[in-house]
Design a protein around this motif. Structure first.
Motif, short mmCIF file in Angstrom:
data_model
loop_
_atom_site.label_atom_id
_atom_site.label_comp_id
_atom_site.label_asym_id
_atom_site.label_seq_id
_atom_site.Cartn_x
_atom_site.Cartn_y
_atom_site.Cartn_z
N ILE A 36 25.83 -17.78 -15.79
CA ILE A 36 24.84 -18.31 -15.37
C ILE A 36 24.43 -19.79 -15.61
N LYS A 37 24.88 -20.26 -16.82
CA LYS A 37 24.73 -21.37 -17.52
C LYS A 37 25.89 -22.32 -16.80
N SER A 38 27.16 -21.93 -16.34
CA SER A 38 28.06 -22.49 -15.56
C SER A 38 27.72 -22.83 -14.25
N ALA A 39 27.12 -21.72 -13.57
CA ALA A 39 26.64 -21.83 -12.27
C ALA A 39 25.70 -22.94 -12.04
N ASN A 40 24.67 -22.94 -13.09
CA ASN A 40 23.57 -24.03 -12.84
C ASN A 40 24.17 -25.28 -13.14
N ILE A 41 25.10 -25.47 -13.89
CA ILE A 41 25.65 -26.83 -13.99
C ILE A 41 26.36 -27.09 -12.63
N VAL A 42 27.24 -26.21 -12.15
CA VAL A 42 27.60 -26.53 -10.84
C VAL A 42 26.78 -26.90 -9.81
N MET A 43 25.66 -26.09 -9.61
CA MET A 43 24.56 -26.37 -8.83
C MET A 43 23.88 -27.92 -9.06
N ASN A 44 23.85 -28.27 -10.38
CA ASN A 44 23.01 -29.58 -10.65
C ASN A 44 24.01 -30.58 -10.16
N ILE A 45 25.33 -30.44 -10.46
CA ILE A 45 26.19 -31.46 -10.38
C ILE A 45 26.78 -31.64 -8.79
#
Length: 251
Positions: A36-45
């Motif tokens: 979940i944390k990694s997916a949100n980083i992908v979405m943000n960047i």
């Protein structure tokens, strides 16, 4: 209710060698919290520009060349509705909050949940038919906005082997979502009759809670195919094991 066509030819990148970007944390298989944390980083960047290293297409704006939907006569919303060269905006502000699956083997059931403040579909449209008691026709520009969309994506994981590598192949991808409000604007209704057009748009927005249940299955099917395209583009290009942190494990 019948969906005649929900077709979109996404501008997929051609064949290229993928390389997992170093600024996206890899997780252990089955570690949902980390994913979940990694997916949100992908979405943000990367939501705006995409990321070739994981074969991620640009998501915001997301180009949708074509979606055609037909509602049958048995529905109170009996229309032929076509969208062409539309864009979806708002995905960059979405947050993942549940990811299940992605275990030791690719096979199995997957579930992804994410939500955002709003999502807009904008671009040319054509419509012909009847909505509730109101005959409707028009060709012009449209803006359809949903507020507080909460997405649920489910798919079955299968495998495909290429050059000795195992890849995840999503199948039977289904999308649904809840919302708190929907607003619509359709320009140039009734060959540009402003009075009729304004009254129809007012009617649609005042009665969206009656319209939405009649069209949502068709919308879910069309958007589910869009999500399947995005997922397949990633997972059929990046070997399954390369998605994860495999340190400390036997090769």
């Amino acid at each position: 209710m019948k969906v005649i066509q929900a077709v979109f030819f996404m501008l997929c990148s051609g064949a290229f060698a993928v390389k997992f970007p170093t600024d996206i944390p890899k997780c252990k298989k089955g570690d949902s919290e980390c994913m979940i944390k990694s997916a949100n980083i992908v979405m943000n960047i990367y939501a705006k520009g995409g990321e070739r290293g994981i074969a991620l297409l640009p998501l915001d704006p997301l180009d949708i060349p074509k979606i055609n939907i037909e509602q049958g006569e048995e529905s109170p919303v009996n229309v032929v509705l076509k969208f062409s060269n539309n864009t979806i905006t708002g995905l960059k502000d979405f947050t993942f909050y549940k990811i299940e699956g992605f275990n030791d083997k690719p096979e199995g059931k997957y579930e992804i949940r994410l939500k955002g403040p709003r999502l807009e579909l904008v671009g040319p449209y054509s419509i012909q038919g009847r909505i509730l008691i109101l005959p409707i026709s028009g060709i012009g520009q449209s803006n359809i906005t949903v507020v507080d969309p909460d997405f649920l994506v489910r798919f079955n994981g299968k495998t495909v082997t290429k050059n000795g590598k195992t890849y995840l192949k999503p199948e039977n991808t289904k999308l649904s979502f809840t919302l708190t409000k929907m607003s619509l604007y359709l320009s140039n209704l009734y060959n540009g009759d402003k009075a009729l057009g304004d009254n129809t748009n007012l009617f649609l927005n005042e009665n969206w809670q009656e319209v939405w249940p009649e069209i949502k299955k068709s919308v879910f099917l069309a958007f589910g195919q869009i999500v399947d395209n995005i997922l397949s583009n990633i997972f059929t290009r990046v070997p399954y094991d390369d998605l994860f942190d495999n340190s400390g494990k036997s090769p």
